[in-house]
Design a protein around this motif. Sequence first.
Motif, PDB file in Angstrom:
ATOM      1  N   PHE A   6       0.854  -1.178   0.000  1.00 35.95           N
ATOM      2  CA  PHE A   6       0.000   0.000   0.000  1.00 35.95           C
ATOM      3  C   PHE A   6       0.893   1.233   0.000  1.00 35.95           C
ATOM      4  CE2 PHE A   6      -2.251  -3.453   2.133  1.00 35.95           C
ATOM      5  CZ  PHE A   6      -3.449  -3.480   1.424  1.00 35.95           C
ATOM      6  N   THR A   7       0.934   1.930  -1.146  1.00 37.43           N
ATOM      7  CA  THR A   7       1.896   3.020  -1.309  1.00 37.43           C
ATOM      8  C   THR A   7       1.474   4.310  -0.605  1.00 37.43           C
ATOM      9  OG1 THR A   7       0.867   3.676  -3.400  1.00 37.43           O
ATOM     10  CG2 THR A   7       2.682   2.088  -3.519  1.00 37.43           C
ATOM     11  N   GLN A   8       0.203   4.450  -0.251  1.00 36.02           N
ATOM     12  CA  GLN A   8      -0.306   5.546   0.578  1.00 36.02           C
ATOM     13  C   GLN A   8      -0.048   6.943   0.011  1.00 36.02           C
ATOM     14  OE1 GLN A   8      -2.342   3.521   2.330  1.00 36.02           O
ATOM     15  NE2 GLN A   8      -2.034   4.832   4.111  1.00 36.02           N
ATOM     16  N   GLY A   9       0.194   7.052  -1.282  1.00 38.87           N
ATOM     17  CA  GLY A   9       0.486   8.351  -1.870  1.00 38.87           C
ATOM     18  C   GLY A   9       1.864   8.871  -1.496  1.00 38.87           C
ATOM     19  N   ILE A  10       2.653   8.043  -0.800  1.00 40.32           N
ATOM     20  CA  ILE A  10       3.989   8.444  -0.348  1.00 40.32           C
ATOM     21  C   ILE A  10       5.053   8.026  -1.347  1.00 40.32           C
ATOM     22  CG2 ILE A  10       5.744   8.018   1.454  1.00 40.32           C
ATOM     23  CD1 ILE A  10       3.416   7.697   3.426  1.00 40.32           C
ATOM     24  N   VAL A  11       4.828   6.893  -1.986  1.00 40.93           N
ATOM     25  CA  VAL A  11       5.820   6.315  -2.894  1.00 40.93           C
ATOM     26  C   VAL A  11       5.191   6.104  -4.260  1.00 40.93           C
ATOM     27  CG1 VAL A  11       7.459   4.443  -3.227  1.00 40.93           C
ATOM     28  CG2 VAL A  11       6.784   5.093  -0.908  1.00 40.93           C
ATOM     29  N   GLU A  12       5.921   6.461  -5.297  1.00 41.05           N
ATOM     30  CA  GLU A  12       5.530   6.164  -6.665  1.00 41.05           C
ATOM     31  C   GLU A  12       6.640   5.298  -7.255  1.00 41.05           C
ATOM     32  OE1 GLU A  12       3.260   5.790  -9.880  1.00 41.05           O
ATOM     33  OE2 GLU A  12       2.650   7.095  -8.217  1.00 41.05           O
ATOM     34  N   PRO A  13       6.441   3.972  -7.323  1.00 40.10           N
ATOM     35  CA  PRO A  13       7.534   3.107  -7.778  1.00 40.10           C
ATOM     36  C   PRO A  13       7.937   3.415  -9.218  1.00 40.10           C
ATOM     37  CG  PRO A  13       5.467   1.892  -7.692  1.00 40.10           C
ATOM     38  CD  PRO A  13       5.200   3.214  -7.047  1.00 40.10           C
ATOM     39  N   THR A  14       9.231   3.317  -9.477  1.00 35.37           N
ATOM     40  CA  THR A  14       9.727   3.488 -10.835  1.00 35.37           C
ATOM     41  C   THR A  14       9.363   2.255 -11.660  1.00 35.37           C
ATOM     42  OG1 THR A  14      11.847   2.440 -10.354  1.00 35.37           O
ATOM     43  CG2 THR A  14      11.670   4.820  -9.915  1.00 35.37           C
ATOM     44  N   ALA A  15       9.601   2.349 -12.950  1.00 32.23           N
ATOM     45  CA  ALA A  15       9.328   1.204 -13.824  1.00 32.23           C
ATOM     46  C   ALA A  15      10.186   0.003 -13.417  1.00 32.23           C
ATOM     47  CB  ALA A  15       9.590   1.591 -15.279  1.00 32.23           C
ATOM     48  N   ASP A  16      11.439   0.247 -13.075  1.00 35.35           N
ATOM     49  CA  ASP A  16      12.319  -0.849 -12.652  1.00 35.35           C
ATOM     50  C   ASP A  16      11.841  -1.461 -11.336  1.00 35.35           C
ATOM     51  OD1 ASP A  16      13.914  -0.539 -14.870  1.00 35.35           O
ATOM     52  OD2 ASP A  16      15.456   0.637 -13.832  1.00 35.35           O
ATOM     53  N   GLU A  17      11.428  -0.619 -10.392  1.00 38.03           N
ATOM     54  CA  GLU A  17      10.929  -1.129  -9.118  1.00 38.03           C
ATOM     55  C   GLU A  17       9.644  -1.920  -9.305  1.00 38.03           C
ATOM     56  OE1 GLU A  17      12.670   2.291  -6.066  1.00 38.03           O
ATOM     57  OE2 GLU A  17      10.679   2.513  -6.962  1.00 38.03           O
ATOM     58  N   THR A  18       8.775  -1.426 -10.173  1.00 38.79           N
ATOM     59  CA  THR A  18       7.525  -2.138 -10.452  1.00 38.79           C
ATOM     60  C   THR A  18       7.807  -3.518 -11.028  1.00 38.79           C
ATOM     61  OG1 THR A  18       6.311  -0.067 -10.796  1.00 38.79           O
ATOM     62  CG2 THR A  18       5.381  -2.063 -11.769  1.00 38.79           C
ATOM     63  N   ALA A  19       8.766  -3.593 -11.931  1.00 42.81           N
ATOM     64  CA  ALA A  19       9.119  -4.883 -12.532  1.00 42.81           C
ATOM     65  C   ALA A  19       9.657  -5.845 -11.474  1.00 42.81           C
ATOM     66  CB  ALA A  19      10.146  -4.676 -13.637  1.00 42.81           C
ATOM     67  N   LEU A  20      10.485  -5.331 -10.563  1.00 42.83           N
ATOM     68  CA  LEU A  20      11.028  -6.176  -9.494  1.00 42.83           C
ATOM     69  C   LEU A  20       9.915  -6.676  -8.566  1.00 42.83           C
ATOM     70  CD1 LEU A  20      14.229  -4.113  -8.593  1.00 42.83           C
ATOM     71  CD2 LEU A  20      14.176  -6.400  -9.628  1.00 42.83           C
TER      72      LEU A  20
END
Length: 301
Positions: A171-185
């Motif tokens: 739950f990212t809570q509007g605090i974190v927006e994962p990058t494309a690389d992080e999303t893939a991981l």
Amino acid sequence: METHFDVIVIGGSFAGLSAAMQLARARRRVLVLDGGRPRNRFAPHSHGFFGQDGKTPADIIRDARSQLLAYPTARVAITEALTAEREAGRFVVTCADGTSSSADRLILATGMRDDLPALPGLEARWGHSVLHCPYCHGYEVADKQLGVLATHPLSFHQAMLVPDWGPTTWFTQGIVEPTADETALLEARHVRIEASRVVEVLGNAPEMTGVRLADGRVVGIDALFVAPRTHQASPLAQQLGCALKDGALGSFLVVDDGKQTSVPGVFAAGDAATEWANATFASAAGVTAGVAAHRSLIFGL
């Protein structure tokens, strides 16, 4: 009347008692001041601590205190240390019970205070189904529906770890927006990413059955991992002028390899002096601080 000791240890949990044990075994006069509010008092059991796995934190502390007091030069006082200052080459500590003691050295094992996000239902489950460390508590909730609640940008790392214990929603809570690389991981780890904020924790506390999201949906969750913001649990380090360093979740005391702070004669161990909070780390740091304080009495600062 003020009583003088070789060392006063402020804090009577894992770090403080480990430090005091080294000094007592060196036949030094050591006083432990324990306010009785250890950080782990909310957890029903302690895990991952070699030889103590599965015991309650209170039982571990009780047994350690009993073992310490078998040494004739050790004392424990159940009272909160309110002030600490340097006077005429020694440290003077005053306590909530009206007593005052002095020592040639101080060891601060004062711990940290956790500040949980202001989320309904979170605090009532802290240490039970709302957890901070998968290494400490993950095994007990293995294969259940697990969640990670973002509180800071480094939450990504916790979201990557938790799937080893069970299916995970981040739950990212509007605090974190994962990058494309992080999303893939995260996708490779089968982590579900949820952007809608958690607004309430559901179920009969201290257990939980799920969380309610800002858009009205309910997600079934059995345990939620949260990395709370932290603060020094005691003002003593600031009173003494010890340097602090900002970490990802809060400020911690700066110490050298012997756990001495920036103030000569003042040592620090445990959660107050590290970003890596863990029972075993705290105990090991206490041993280091106790030995270093003893050596400083012999060789000087």
